[in-house]
Design a protein around this motif. Structure first.
Motif, PDB file in Angstrom:
ATOM      1  N   ILE A  60     -41.769  73.965  24.115  1.00  0.00           N
ATOM      2  CA  ILE A  60     -42.735  72.940  23.940  1.00  0.00           C
ATOM      3  C   ILE A  60     -43.428  72.752  25.298  1.00  0.00           C
ATOM      4  O   ILE A  60     -44.549  72.705  24.924  1.00  0.00           O
ATOM      5  N   CYS A  61     -42.954  72.961  26.385  1.00  0.00           N
ATOM      6  CA  CYS A  61     -43.390  72.860  27.603  1.00  0.00           C
ATOM      7  C   CYS A  61     -44.462  73.839  28.026  1.00  0.00           C
ATOM      8  O   CYS A  61     -45.768  73.505  28.640  1.00  0.00           O
ATOM      9  N   GLY A  62     -44.009  75.097  27.640  1.00  0.00           N
ATOM     10  CA  GLY A  62     -45.055  76.044  27.829  1.00  0.00           C
ATOM     11  C   GLY A  62     -46.273  76.219  27.008  1.00  0.00           C
ATOM     12  O   GLY A  62     -47.228  76.369  27.761  1.00  0.00           O
ATOM     13  N   ILE A 104     -50.880  70.318  38.095  1.00  0.00           N
ATOM     14  CA  ILE A 104     -49.428  70.998  38.139  1.00  0.00           C
ATOM     15  C   ILE A 104     -48.529  70.024  38.455  1.00  0.00           C
ATOM     16  O   ILE A 104     -47.637  69.633  37.558  1.00  0.00           O
ATOM     17  N   VAL A 105     -48.688  69.149  39.329  1.00  0.00           N
ATOM     18  CA  VAL A 105     -47.772  68.098  39.578  1.00  0.00           C
ATOM     19  C   VAL A 105     -47.703  67.046  38.348  1.00  0.00           C
ATOM     20  O   VAL A 105     -46.762  66.456  38.031  1.00  0.00           O
ATOM     21  N   TRP A 106     -48.731  66.707  37.901  1.00  0.00           N
ATOM     22  CA  TRP A 106     -48.956  65.622  36.735  1.00  0.00           C
ATOM     23  C   TRP A 106     -47.986  66.089  35.736  1.00  0.00           C
ATOM     24  O   TRP A 106     -47.574  65.531  35.205  1.00  0.00           O
ATOM     25  N   LEU A 158     -53.135  72.291  27.665  1.00  0.00           N
ATOM     26  CA  LEU A 158     -53.846  71.624  28.746  1.00  0.00           C
ATOM     27  C   LEU A 158     -54.676  72.371  29.832  1.00  0.00           C
ATOM     28  O   LEU A 158     -54.961  71.743  30.870  1.00  0.00           O
ATOM     29  N   GLY A 159     -54.686  73.593  29.558  1.00  0.00           N
ATOM     30  CA  GLY A 159     -55.430  74.495  30.383  1.00  0.00           C
ATOM     31  C   GLY A 159     -54.709  75.166  31.586  1.00  0.00           C
ATOM     32  O   GLY A 159     -55.366  75.464  32.461  1.00  0.00           O
ATOM     33  N   LEU A 160     -53.395  75.034  31.817  1.00  0.00           N
ATOM     34  CA  LEU A 160     -52.707  75.555  32.974  1.00  0.00           C
ATOM     35  C   LEU A 160     -52.391  76.944  32.438  1.00  0.00           C
ATOM     36  O   LEU A 160     -52.221  77.249  31.259  1.00  0.00           O
ATOM     37  N   ARG A 161     -52.369  77.801  33.386  1.00  0.00           N
ATOM     38  CA  ARG A 161     -51.699  79.097  33.126  1.00  0.00           C
ATOM     39  C   ARG A 161     -50.222  79.273  32.827  1.00  0.00           C
ATOM     40  O   ARG A 161     -49.419  79.087  33.900  1.00  0.00           O
ATOM     41  N   TRP A 200     -50.455  85.954  40.298  1.00  0.00           N
ATOM     42  CA  TRP A 200     -50.890  87.350  39.566  1.00  0.00           C
ATOM     43  C   TRP A 200     -52.653  87.596  39.480  1.00  0.00           C
ATOM     44  O   TRP A 200     -53.026  86.542  39.040  1.00  0.00           O
ATOM     45  N   HIS A 201     -52.832  88.545  40.168  1.00  0.00           N
ATOM     46  CA  HIS A 201     -54.533  88.679  40.188  1.00  0.00           C
ATOM     47  C   HIS A 201     -55.180  87.298  40.822  1.00  0.00           C
ATOM     48  O   HIS A 201     -56.302  87.189  40.649  1.00  0.00           O
ATOM     49  N   GLY A 202     -54.420  86.927  42.115  1.00  0.00           N
ATOM     50  CA  GLY A 202     -55.129  85.741  42.635  1.00  0.00           C
ATOM     51  C   GLY A 202     -54.795  84.546  42.045  1.00  0.00           C
ATOM     52  O   GLY A 202     -55.325  83.556  42.480  1.00  0.00           O
ATOM     53  N   ASP A 203     -54.282  84.382  40.706  1.00  0.00           N
ATOM     54  CA  ASP A 203     -54.266  83.080  40.113  1.00  0.00           C
ATOM     55  C   ASP A 203     -52.863  82.921  39.887  1.00  0.00           C
ATOM     56  O   ASP A 203     -51.475  83.579  40.003  1.00  0.00           O
ATOM     57  N   LEU A 204     -52.469  81.267  39.788  1.00  0.00           N
ATOM     58  CA  LEU A 204     -51.084  80.757  39.816  1.00  0.00           C
ATOM     59  C   LEU A 204     -50.581  80.668  38.302  1.00  0.00           C
ATOM     60  O   LEU A 204     -51.436  80.191  37.460  1.00  0.00           O
ATOM     61  N   PHE A 205     -49.420  81.016  37.783  1.00  0.00           N
ATOM     62  CA  PHE A 205     -49.052  81.076  36.689  1.00  0.00           C
ATOM     63  C   PHE A 205     -47.630  80.395  36.524  1.00  0.00           C
ATOM     64  O   PHE A 205     -46.612  80.449  37.524  1.00  0.00           O
ATOM     65  N   LEU A 206     -47.613  79.494  35.606  1.00  0.00           N
ATOM     66  CA  LEU A 206     -46.419  78.533  35.665  1.00  0.00           C
ATOM     67  C   LEU A 206     -45.213  79.153  34.897  1.00  0.00           C
ATOM     68  O   LEU A 206     -45.465  79.629  33.757  1.00  0.00           O
TER      69      LEU A 206
END
Length: 281
Positions: free
Chosen positions: A51-53, A122-124, A59-62, A144-150
């Protein structure tokens, strides 16, 4: 709905977490981090992961791709660790897979800088899902490749462990004082303006529908899996509009030194400008 993959080879256990996930290969030739239904945390952890992933991705997060993975315990017979063998035996059938990001490294707030806009989003998001497991102690983010993944959203929506108190629990403030991104001046208000309108009944129905029925059946107090899906969606819909007003960000309880070696910290930390000069320290 999530893609369905069949696990074809158990590669190695990952011992960083308490649930003992493992790296496996799938019949699509992909490599995944598998989280098991037979782990001690139970199936609710996997429900929260999906659900959260999927909500975060919408919402556009990685977030690394999530798949359902069919596991035949026989693939782990050659594993010498008895604990792993027992876990595989207890997890026959449908499990959860997360795309393995080869070469990724754990996020270190002293080695990698995040802008206020991304930090705020991300905090929101973590406030929305009440994520209690993205602190500086355990960031649960990969670079990963300079980007943040959750990653690792199993410790979210804690109200689903006690449904009679879900409404009251979901209304509580979110303490972000120890959040891994608190030092980066997260712009939570801008994040709320951009993301809260996207959290609709339709979106929540879509992400909750991704959870397999077999992980939702027999939940006390719910007659059907659809009723339980609505129970997951309702607190998230209610929180989205106002949760940014209840985010607490005081001084963190403690600090720890960077865990990254010096050469890696220097490579990860983007160049900063000081007085118009580039400073890569």
């Amino acid at each position: 709905m999530l893609r369905e993959v069949v696990a074809t080879r158990y590669v190695t256990p990952l011992r960083e977490g308490g649930s003992l996930p493992g790296i496996v290969e799938g019949d699509d030739l992909g490599t995944y981090v598998m989280k098991f239904t037979g782990a001690g945390q139970g199936r609710k952890t996997l429900v929260a992961e999906i659900i959260c992933g999927e909500l975060g991705r919408s919402l556009g997060l990685r977030v690394p791709e999530l798949v359902t993975m069919e596991l035949d315990p026989v693939i782990g017979l050659s594993e010498p660790d008895q604990e792993v063998q027992e876990l595989l035996k207890a997890s026959g059938g449908l499990n959860l897979g997360m795309d393995y990001l080869p070469g990724s490294i754990g996020f270190d707030p002293l080695a990698y800088e995040v802008g206020p806009a991304e930090a705020g989003r991300i905090v929101w998001f973590d406030a929305l899902i009440n994520n209690v497991d993205r602190s500086w102690r355990n960031p649960n983010m990969l670079v990963w490749h300079g980007d943040l993944f959750l990653i690792d959203h199993g410790a979210t929506m804690i109200w689903h462990h006690n449904w009679p108190t879900a409404q009251a629990s979901a209304a509580k403030p979110y303490n972000a004082s120890d959040h891994a991104l608190a030092p980066f001046s997260p712009d939570v208000r801008a994040a709320a303006e951009a993301l809260a309108p996207l959290v609709t009944e339709e979106l929540l129905a879509e992400v909750t529908a991704a959870v397999p029925d077999e992980w939702l059946v027999d939940e006390p107090g719910f007659a059907t899996t659809d009723e339980l899906r609505r129970a997951y969606a309702e607190p998230l819909l209610a929180r989205a509009a106002t949760v940014h007003e209840r985010i607490v960000m005081d001084a963190p309880t403690a600090r720890r030194p960077s865990q990254a070696p010096g050469w890696l910290a220097a490579r990860l930390r983007p160049a900063r400008r000081q007085g118009g000069q580039e400073d890569a320290r």
